[in-house]
Design a protein around this motif. Structure first.
Motif, short mmCIF file in Angstrom:
data_model
loop_
_atom_site.label_atom_id
_atom_site.label_comp_id
_atom_site.label_asym_id
_atom_site.label_seq_id
_atom_site.Cartn_x
_atom_site.Cartn_y
_atom_site.Cartn_z
N THR A 59 -13.07 -3.68 -0.60
CA THR A 59 -11.86 -3.33 -1.36
C THR A 59 -11.09 -4.57 -1.77
O THR A 59 -10.64 -4.70 -2.91
CB THR A 59 -10.97 -2.39 -0.52
OG1 THR A 59 -11.69 -1.18 -0.24
CG2 THR A 59 -9.68 -2.06 -1.25
N TYR A 108 -7.15 -3.31 4.21
CA TYR A 108 -8.28 -3.08 3.32
C TYR A 108 -9.56 -3.73 3.86
O TYR A 108 -9.54 -4.87 4.32
CB TYR A 108 -7.98 -3.64 1.93
CG TYR A 108 -6.75 -3.06 1.27
CD1 TYR A 108 -6.50 -1.69 1.33
CD2 TYR A 108 -5.85 -3.87 0.60
CE1 TYR A 108 -5.37 -1.15 0.71
CE2 TYR A 108 -4.73 -3.34 -0.02
CZ TYR A 108 -4.49 -1.99 0.04
OH TYR A 108 -3.38 -1.46 -0.56
N TRP A 148 -0.93 5.76 3.65
CA TRP A 148 -2.19 5.20 4.14
C TRP A 148 -2.06 4.59 5.53
O TRP A 148 -3.05 4.48 6.25
CB TRP A 148 -2.69 4.12 3.17
CG TRP A 148 -3.01 4.63 1.80
CD1 TRP A 148 -3.19 5.94 1.42
CD2 TRP A 148 -3.18 3.85 0.61
NE1 TRP A 148 -3.47 6.01 0.08
CE2 TRP A 148 -3.47 4.75 -0.45
CE3 TRP A 148 -3.12 2.49 0.34
CZ2 TRP A 148 -3.69 4.31 -1.75
CZ3 TRP A 148 -3.35 2.05 -0.96
CH2 TRP A 148 -3.63 2.96 -2.00
N ARG A 152 -4.45 1.43 -7.90
CA ARG A 152 -3.02 1.14 -7.78
C ARG A 152 -2.69 -0.20 -8.43
O ARG A 152 -1.75 -0.31 -9.22
CB ARG A 152 -2.62 1.14 -6.30
CG ARG A 152 -1.14 0.92 -6.00
CD ARG A 152 -0.88 1.10 -4.50
NE ARG A 152 0.49 0.81 -4.10
CZ ARG A 152 1.49 1.67 -4.16
NH1 ARG A 152 1.28 2.90 -4.63
NH2 ARG A 152 2.70 1.34 -3.75
N PRO A 158 0.83 -1.20 0.00
CA PRO A 158 0.00 0.00 0.00
C PRO A 158 0.86 1.25 0.00
O PRO A 158 2.04 1.20 0.40
CB PRO A 158 -0.79 -0.12 1.30
CG PRO A 158 0.08 -0.94 2.20
CD PRO A 158 0.80 -1.91 1.30
N PRO A 216 -6.86 1.98 -3.73
CA PRO A 216 -6.08 0.73 -3.83
C PRO A 216 -6.36 -0.02 -5.12
O PRO A 216 -5.44 -0.55 -5.75
CB PRO A 216 -6.55 -0.06 -2.59
CG PRO A 216 -7.00 0.98 -1.62
CD PRO A 216 -7.64 2.03 -2.48
#
Length: 315
Positions: free
Chosen positions: A155, A151, A113, A126, A109, A123
């Motif tokens: 997510t 997460y 964050w 990403r 991550p 995310p």
């Protein structure tokens, strides 16, 4: 895309340095060749926490990928930790790692964050950008529940069903969430490979996983392969026996004041096993001191984990 087969042990090796602090490519190649010779090792994951990846320059990271790729000679995929902060930066990093020979990406991550949390959708973007820019097969990295970079289930489900995502390295360290979320991830993507990274207490997760992606794989790959097999066979008695054999080492390496100390302890473990000559680290890591070194060495003796050269001689 032919997904990487990670159904076994994926060690996350340390990065060996010379005594003057340069990346020691000969020693790193030796680690790679040894690990890949162990039955059940499916990949090597470099440039992560255990590998001091964020302490290396870009040139050093890419050179290390090339060293590992050459050392394993196609036997297993090399997976690179992708740690760049911005989405564009991470995607460009991944593209360079692919050019250097990496097959997969362990996607960290954005480290901001950890303190501030993430905005919904960031995310997912990403992972999408890394896959589209580089073509590296991605591993969803679930951080501990105690962090703001862990997460939520929605997510995870969205990332797990995106193109290019082949596995999840789950380190949530909250068994209530584990027992709820892992089945839902598998239901959403039956092909998703579930990898535990609960180095400090692996046993509770061993019966639900396809494999392990752990720094622990540096120092005791043989026993961890046996532990994976016991878990897949749902053989609790055998798994508990292996767990108990490993427990002195688990305590000495991972039950420390800070998980960061585990990287230093891993290098000392490799010294004890005869794989490394010394345990040189980079700042901001600090040496653990003579008492800790003696404790770690004694733990390997208690667990009856022999130096690698003795094992090779026995063969």
């Amino acid at each position: 895309m032919q997904p990487m087969d990670l159904r076994g042990l994926s060690p996350a090796p340390v990065t060996a340095f010379t005594k003057n602090g340069a990346v020691d490519h000969e020693a790193n190649a030796r680690i790679a060749r040894w690990l890949v010779s162990v039955r059940g090792v499916k990949s090597l994951v470099i440039l992560g926490h255990a590998g001091e990846g964020t302490f290396l320059t870009e040139d050093e990271r890419l050179a290390l990928i090339r060293t590992y790729v050459e050392a394993v000679d196609g036997a297993v995929p090399i997976i690179a930790g992708i740690t760049g902060e911005g989405t564009k930066v991470a995607a460009e990093e991944a593209k360079k790692c692919k050019a250097a020979g990496a097959t997969g990406a362990l996607v960290y991550p954005n480290h901001g964050w950890l303190r501030f949390g993430f905005q919904k959708g960031a995310p997912q973007d990403r992972y999408k950008a890394i896959w589209q820019e580089s073509g590296l097969q991605c591993i969803l990295f679930q951080y501990p529940d105690a962090t703001k970079a862990s997460y939520d289930l929605d997510t995870q489900l969205e990332i797990a069903t995106q193109e290019g995502v082949v596995a999840t390295k789950n380190g949530v360290r909250n068994m209530k969430r584990w027992y709820t979320e892992i089945p839902q991830l598998k239901a959403a993507n039956p092909d998703l490979q579930i990898l535990s990274c609960h180095d400090e207490w692996l046993l509770p997760t061993m019966f639900d996983v396809d494999g392990l992606l752990v720094g622990y794989g540096n120092i005791a790959p043989e026993l961890l392969v046996d532990l994976i097999e016991a878990g897949k066979a749902q053989d609790y008695t055998r798994a508990r026996k292996i767990h108990d054999q490993l427990l002195p080492v688990t305590k000495a390496v991972y039950h420390r004041g800070s998980h960061m100390e585990g990287t230093v302890a891993l290098k000392l473990g490799l010294v004890k096993r005869g794989v490394l000559d010394h345990a040189t680290i980079r700042e901001p890591l600090k040496n653990l001191g003579e008492a800790a070194e003696a404790e770690i060495f004694a733990a390997f003796d208690a667990a009856k984990i022999e130096p690698v050269h003795q094992l090779m001689a026995a063969e």
